[in-house]
Design an enzyme around this catalytic site. Structure first.
Site, mmCIF file in Angstrom:
data_model
loop_
_atom_site.group_PDB
_atom_site.id
_atom_site.type_symbol
_atom_site.label_atom_id
_atom_site.label_comp_id
_atom_site.label_asym_id
_atom_site.label_seq_id
_atom_site.Cartn_x
_atom_site.Cartn_y
_atom_site.Cartn_z
ATOM 1 N N HIS A 171 10.737 11.538 -1.188
ATOM 2 C CA HIS A 171 11.990 11.415 -1.547
ATOM 3 C C HIS A 171 12.455 12.739 -1.974
ATOM 4 C CE1 HIS A 171 10.697 7.378 -1.991
ATOM 5 N NE2 HIS A 171 10.187 7.700 -2.940
ATOM 6 N N ALA B 247 6.011 10.393 -4.597
ATOM 7 C CA ALA B 247 7.418 10.815 -5.060
ATOM 8 C C ALA B 247 7.907 11.994 -4.220
ATOM 9 C CB ALA B 247 7.445 11.235 -6.306
ATOM 10 N N HIS C 83 3.684 2.926 1.727
ATOM 11 C CA HIS C 83 4.095 2.949 0.128
ATOM 12 C C HIS C 83 3.186 1.422 -0.394
ATOM 13 C CE1 HIS C 83 6.283 6.269 0.277
ATOM 14 N NE2 HIS C 83 6.967 5.958 1.359
ATOM 15 N N ILE C 84 2.514 1.742 -1.626
ATOM 16 C CA ILE C 84 2.093 0.568 -2.121
ATOM 17 C C ILE C 84 3.370 -0.614 -2.395
ATOM 18 C CG2 ILE C 84 0.678 -0.215 -4.070
ATOM 19 C CD1 ILE C 84 -0.631 2.615 -3.827
ATOM 20 N N GLU D 234 3.711 6.325 7.843
ATOM 21 C CA GLU D 234 3.916 6.351 6.337
ATOM 22 C C GLU D 234 3.819 5.244 5.552
ATOM 23 O OE1 GLU D 234 8.183 6.975 3.969
ATOM 24 O OE2 GLU D 234 8.242 7.366 5.895
ATOM 25 N N ASN E 103 0.784 8.530 2.175
ATOM 26 C CA ASN E 103 1.471 8.094 1.039
ATOM 27 C C ASN E 103 1.872 9.562 0.502
ATOM 28 O OD1 ASN E 103 2.588 7.089 -1.027
ATOM 29 N ND2 ASN E 103 1.167 5.402 -1.273
ATOM 30 N N ARG F 277 13.045 -0.667 -5.963
ATOM 31 C CA ARG F 277 12.859 0.282 -7.046
ATOM 32 C C ARG F 277 14.265 1.165 -7.190
ATOM 33 N NH1 ARG F 277 7.408 2.796 -7.013
ATOM 34 N NH2 ARG F 277 7.919 3.359 -9.094
ATOM 35 N N PRO G 93 1.112 12.989 -5.057
ATOM 36 C CA PRO G 93 1.051 12.845 -6.630
ATOM 37 C C PRO G 93 0.936 11.434 -7.369
ATOM 38 C CG PRO G 93 3.304 13.508 -5.899
ATOM 39 C CD PRO G 93 2.489 13.348 -4.535
ATOM 40 N N ASN G 94 0.150 11.685 -8.468
ATOM 41 C CA ASN G 94 -0.111 10.427 -9.436
ATOM 42 C C ASN G 94 -0.904 9.487 -8.637
ATOM 43 O OD1 ASN G 94 1.413 11.801 -11.273
ATOM 44 N ND2 ASN G 94 3.224 11.300 -10.165
ATOM 45 N N ARG H 210 -2.458 3.647 -13.760
ATOM 46 C CA ARG H 210 -1.098 3.938 -14.014
ATOM 47 C C ARG H 210 -0.270 2.330 -13.403
ATOM 48 N NH1 ARG H 210 2.400 6.823 -8.953
ATOM 49 N NH2 ARG H 210 4.320 6.563 -10.119
ATOM 50 N N TYR I 94 1.230 -1.117 -9.274
ATOM 51 C CA TYR I 94 0.108 -0.694 -8.337
ATOM 52 C C TYR I 94 -1.020 -1.230 -8.228
ATOM 53 C CZ TYR I 94 3.610 3.393 -8.042
ATOM 54 O OH TYR I 94 4.521 3.938 -7.975
#
Length: 137
Positions: A77, A74, A97-98, A95, A71, A104, A9-10, A17, A22
């Protein structure tokens, strides 16, 4: 070698964004560059904002592709279902993540995917995908 990159998502909003987190490049532009840099790899891409579609895609290719670079954004998690899908297939999953999820919010420190992934690459921007690809080559 057949490799599928799956984005959750997103991530369809990359380039628009939160560019401070990102970057300003769209994933589609980055993907074309990745394909150009690795012409011997049969590289595919799928993105969805819908959890069930991500699970269906993992199951669809999870016994026939050589690797999945995932990736889940959200959903990493929150989705026990995506974690279970990764556990259920034979194709290795990397897996990615950018951003550095550990720098975070604390809820981003937990992953339901990591326990069943071949490896995890976090925090190298879009380069995370290429590092994942290199790890399976």
């Amino acid at each position: 070698m057949k490799v599928l990159i799956i984005n959750g998502p997103n991530l369809n909003l990359l380039g628009k964004r939160e560019p401070e987190i990102y970057g300003s490049e769209t994933f589609e532009d980055y993907f074309k560059q990745l394909q150009s840099n690795y012409p011997s790899v049969d590289l595919h891409y799928f993105q969805s904002n819908i959890e069930g579609e991500l699970i269906s895609k993992i199951q669809e290719v999870g016994f026939s592709f050589d690797a999945i670079i995932l990736n889940a954004a959200a959903y990493t998690h929150t989705s026990i279902g995506i974690g279970d899908a990764v556990k259920a297939i034979s194709t290795p999953v990397i897996e990615v993540h950018i951003s550095n999820t550990f720098s975070r919010e604390s809820f981003r420190h937990q992953s339901y995917i990591s326990p069943n992934a071949k490896g995890v690459i976090i925090g190298f921007g879009m380069k995370s995908y290429e590092l994942a690809l290199q790890s399976v080559l």
